[in-house]
Design a protein around this motif. Structure first.
Motif, PDB file in Angstrom:
ATOM      1  N   VAL A  22      36.653  73.670  11.046  1.00 58.82           N
ATOM      2  CA  VAL A  22      36.055  73.367  12.095  1.00 58.82           C
ATOM      3  C   VAL A  22      37.402  73.515  13.324  1.00 58.82           C
ATOM      4  O   VAL A  22      38.383  72.717  12.875  1.00 58.82           O
ATOM      5  CB  VAL A  22      35.234  72.429  12.679  1.00 58.82           C
ATOM      6  N   ASP A  23      37.040  74.434  14.204  1.00 55.95           N
ATOM      7  CA  ASP A  23      38.317  74.520  15.191  1.00 55.95           C
ATOM      8  C   ASP A  23      38.258  73.261  16.046  1.00 55.95           C
ATOM      9  O   ASP A  23      37.213  72.828  16.657  1.00 55.95           O
ATOM     10  CB  ASP A  23      37.874  75.773  16.116  1.00 55.95           C
ATOM     11  N   GLU A  24      39.442  72.611  16.282  1.00 56.77           N
ATOM     12  CA  GLU A  24      39.505  71.411  17.012  1.00 56.77           C
ATOM     13  C   GLU A  24      38.980  71.607  18.375  1.00 56.77           C
ATOM     14  O   GLU A  24      38.528  70.690  19.306  1.00 56.77           O
ATOM     15  CB  GLU A  24      40.710  70.589  16.854  1.00 56.77           C
ATOM     16  N   GLY A  33      33.110  71.154  23.317  1.00 55.00           N
ATOM     17  CA  GLY A  33      31.599  71.151  23.163  1.00 55.00           C
ATOM     18  C   GLY A  33      30.927  72.425  23.327  1.00 55.00           C
ATOM     19  O   GLY A  33      29.866  72.509  23.183  1.00 55.00           O
ATOM     20  N   SER A  34      31.720  73.704  23.448  1.00 53.07           N
ATOM     21  CA  SER A  34      31.137  74.776  23.339  1.00 53.07           C
ATOM     22  C   SER A  34      31.544  75.657  22.152  1.00 53.07           C
ATOM     23  O   SER A  34      32.294  75.437  21.182  1.00 53.07           O
ATOM     24  CB  SER A  34      31.628  75.662  24.976  1.00 53.07           C
ATOM     25  N   GLU A  35      30.626  76.699  22.002  1.00 54.43           N
ATOM     26  CA  GLU A  35      30.828  77.627  20.965  1.00 54.43           C
ATOM     27  C   GLU A  35      31.951  78.559  21.207  1.00 54.43           C
ATOM     28  O   GLU A  35      31.877  78.922  22.375  1.00 54.43           O
ATOM     29  CB  GLU A  35      29.700  78.363  20.652  1.00 54.43           C
ATOM     30  N   PRO A  36      32.677  79.258  20.277  1.00 56.96           N
ATOM     31  CA  PRO A  36      33.687  80.178  20.566  1.00 56.96           C
ATOM     32  C   PRO A  36      32.858  81.344  21.035  1.00 56.96           C
ATOM     33  O   PRO A  36      32.044  81.903  20.288  1.00 56.96           O
ATOM     34  CB  PRO A  36      34.459  80.362  19.306  1.00 56.96           C
ATOM     35  N   LYS A  37      33.683  82.207  21.958  1.00 58.06           N
ATOM     36  CA  LYS A  37      32.964  83.226  22.565  1.00 58.06           C
ATOM     37  C   LYS A  37      33.638  84.591  21.547  1.00 58.06           C
ATOM     38  O   LYS A  37      34.412  84.693  21.230  1.00 58.06           O
ATOM     39  CB  LYS A  37      33.411  83.572  23.737  1.00 58.06           C
TER      40      LYS A  37
END
Length: 113
Positions: free
Chosen positions: A2-4, A10-14
């Motif tokens: 998981v990306d720290e 708290g947002s998803e990667p775009k």
């Protein structure tokens, strides 16, 4: 894994970042040129240079032969030089080579390009 930074913000990667969009556009245009030339080159060679159907097929298949040969070395070159640099170089080289089709005035010149 998981990306720290994603956990902290708290947002998803775009996915649709400017880098992704530019990469997509560059690849789309590269393949558009490639497949457009493959599908039209045989007819162009036959009508413009009065080539035989065999020579027209050779003109069209030269793209496939060149692309296959290039793939033998591309992975190594991308690993050594980086994907961004290679993508930019590929766009520039493709633009230059496609421009050389304009002055090609014989079947031999067409095959060389």
């Amino acid at each position: 894994m998981v990306d720290e930074t994603t956990e902290q913000s708290g947002s998803e990667p775009k996915i649709f970042t400017p880098t992704f969009v530019m990469g997509w556009v560059a690849n789309f245009l590269q393949f558009l040129v490639f497949y457009s030339l493959i599908t039209t080159m045989a007819l162009y060679a036959v009508t413009e240079f009065q080539a035989s159907n065999t020579m027209g097929g050779l003109a069209a298949s030269s793209f496939v032969i060149g692309a296959t040969a290039a793939r033998l070395f591309t992975g190594y070159v991308v690993d050594r030089m980086g994907s961004r640099r290679i993508t930019l170089m590929a766009v520039v080289v493709t633009t230059i080579v496609v421009a050389f089709y304009i002055p090609a005035n014989s079947m031999a010149a067409l095959l060389v390009v």
